[in-house]
Design an enzyme around this catalytic site. Structure first.
Site, PDB file in Angstrom:
ATOM      1  N   ASP A 169     -11.965   4.218  -2.706  1.00 19.08           N
ATOM      2  CA  ASP A 169     -12.294   2.827  -2.398  1.00 19.08           C
ATOM      3  C   ASP A 169     -13.586   2.417  -3.086  1.00 19.08           C
ATOM      4  OD1 ASP A 169     -10.115   2.530  -0.812  1.00 19.08           O
ATOM      5  OD2 ASP A 169     -11.187   2.533   1.079  1.00 19.08           O
ATOM      6  N   ASP A 175       0.816  -1.205   0.000  1.00 20.43           N
ATOM      7  CA  ASP A 175       0.000   0.000   0.000  1.00 20.43           C
ATOM      8  C   ASP A 175       0.861   1.271   0.000  1.00 20.43           C
ATOM      9  OD1 ASP A 175      -2.411   1.422   0.024  1.00 20.43           O
ATOM     10  OD2 ASP A 175      -3.301   0.115   1.530  1.00 20.43           O
TER      11      ASP A 175
END
Length: 435
Positions: A218, A166
């Site tokens: 997201d 990430d």
């Protein structure tokens, strides 16, 4: 948390000189530093599996992971090709050990990651773990910056096959002196060094870099979120091929918020754009209808095509002029090659049923003057032969039609006009063919 982006195959498990590669086709398209994944046999096809984040976020433990793996097996998902069980964020202690290592949570993973991996591997699955290129993960757990080799070895020693990486808590520019690629290069180098010294099977390296990702945030179980992602990805489909994938984020089927037709559209778009397919659903509550979508063998076969790795792409936008970005009404008419024939996706982006029609030769993968057998990939039926045109009547709101067209030989003689796109054609004497 941010969208999970492109999966790559960093290292080859069969040769002594093992190398790592960062996926970079999307970077090339966006005029950022261009790097390419290695053609080395690792993660050549999109990864299929499960990820814990969407259904559970930080509420994970070893029992949940083992139960999920057993459910994947009993529900037939493993048999359909879903062979990864991946842990996302929040699995570790908040602080590293005195020696500097990441430590699994002593309560929630009291048996240890090695034992858990051994149990899941024994069920026939591979496993994935998560880390971050910054000081901390997105949920505030230890990141891997300045600990890349140490953490890569930890993950390998624990038995993981896949690393999702990430992009939270990035150090100051004065510390990194690097951009996007440089920060990931550090783990790239660590994985290469580890592979060359350990001679162990390598991990798939999956980048999550939401600054140049396919999504604008997201993914959520809502049509607007899906439409936004599909719209963004419609402009970078050429960046997908073997060893490097535009990852559209995890599958939201069964998490509520999507109709059955929207769920079919979600799965179809992700699969035919050759995205990795990582299920983010609580499998203990999955319905037979959603399970049927996830295990559609004909759609999965296109996603896992071992001859053609390219994504489908729009050939006409439909609602909007071609090449128009619209986050609520993305392109509606898509096609692409496969070893089975030409794949089509017709997407109804409207809030009411629509009839979707197209000329076959609008797709660059269709030959003029030929007719085509039509296979419906959702109805699993052979629907006769298409000559020049195809029409799908009353496609449900936010619904999809997925087709496979195979060449059936020359079109019938004597059709009028002489060309399917008649205004583009002339006789050899210079006269138009007529409409």
């Amino acid at each position: 948390m941010r969208p999970r982006l492109p999966s790559v195959a960093p290292i080859n498990s069969f040769y002594s000189k093992l190398l790592v590669a960062i996926v970079g086709a999307a970077l090339c398209f966006l005029s950022l530093p261009c790097v390419q994944a290695l053609n080395n046999g690792v993660a050549r096809l999109p990864v299929l599996g499960y990820n814990t984040w969407n259904a559970y976020q930080c509420n994970i433990d070893e029992d949940l992971l083992l139960t999920t793996a057993k459910l994947m097996k009993s529900l037939g998902l493993q048999a359909a090709g879903y062979n990864y069980v991946n842990i996302d964020d929040c699995y570790s202690e908040r602080n590293r050990s005195a020696s500097g290592d990441i430590v699994e949570d002593k309560v929630r993973f009291k048996g240890g990651m090695k034992k858990l991996n051994a149990q899941i591997h024994a069920l026939g699955f591979k496993t994935g773990i998560y880390s971050d290129a910054g000081w901390f993960t997105c949920a505030g757990y230890p990141g891997s910056y300045q600990n890349e080799l140490r953490d890569a070895k930890t993950f390998q020693d624990w038995g993981f096959d896949y690393l999702k990486y990430d992009n939270c808590a990035i150090p100051y520019d004065s510390i990194t002196r690097q951009g996007i690629v440089g920060r990931y290069q550090r783990m790239y180098d660590a994985l290469a060094q580890l592979a060359s010294t350990s001679r162990k099977a390598p991990m798939v390296f999956s980048l999550c870099q939401w600054g140049w990702s396919q999504t604008t945030g997201d993914i959520a179980p809502a049509w607007n979120s899906l439409a936004d992602i599909i719209n963004f990805n419609s402009f970078i489909t050429q960046a997908t091929d073997f060893y490097g994938r535009n990852d559209l984020d995890m599958l939201q089927l069964g998490n509520g918020g999507l109709t059955f037709e929207e769920s079919k559209s979600h799965f179809t778009a992700w699969a035919l754009m050759r995205s990795p397919l990582l299920i983010g659903t609580n499998l203990s509550t999955i319905t037979p209808e959603i399970l049927g979508i996830l295990t559609n063998k004909e759609i999965l076969a296109i996603n896992q095509d071992d001859v053609v790795g390219k994504s489908i792409s729009p050939f006409r936008w439909g609602t909007n002029p071609d090449w128009t970005s619209n986050s609520t009404h993305p392109a509606q008419f898509w096609s692409g090659p496969s070893k089975y024939g030409t794949v089509f996706m017709l997407l109804n982006t409207h809030n009411e049923p629509s009839t979707l029609s197209f000329n076959l030769t609008e797709s660059p993968w269709i030959r003029a003057g030929r007719q085509y057998y039509v296979r419906d990939l959702w109805a699993h039926t052979d629907n006769g032969t298409a000559v020049r045109n195809f029409t799908a009547q009353d496609v449900p709101s936010h619904g999809v039609v997925a087709l496979l067209l195979k060449d059936a030989g020359d079109e019938p003689d004597g059709l009028f006009p002489a060309c399917s796109v008649w205004w583009q054609c002339t006789d050899k004497n210079g006269t138009h063919v007529g409409g």
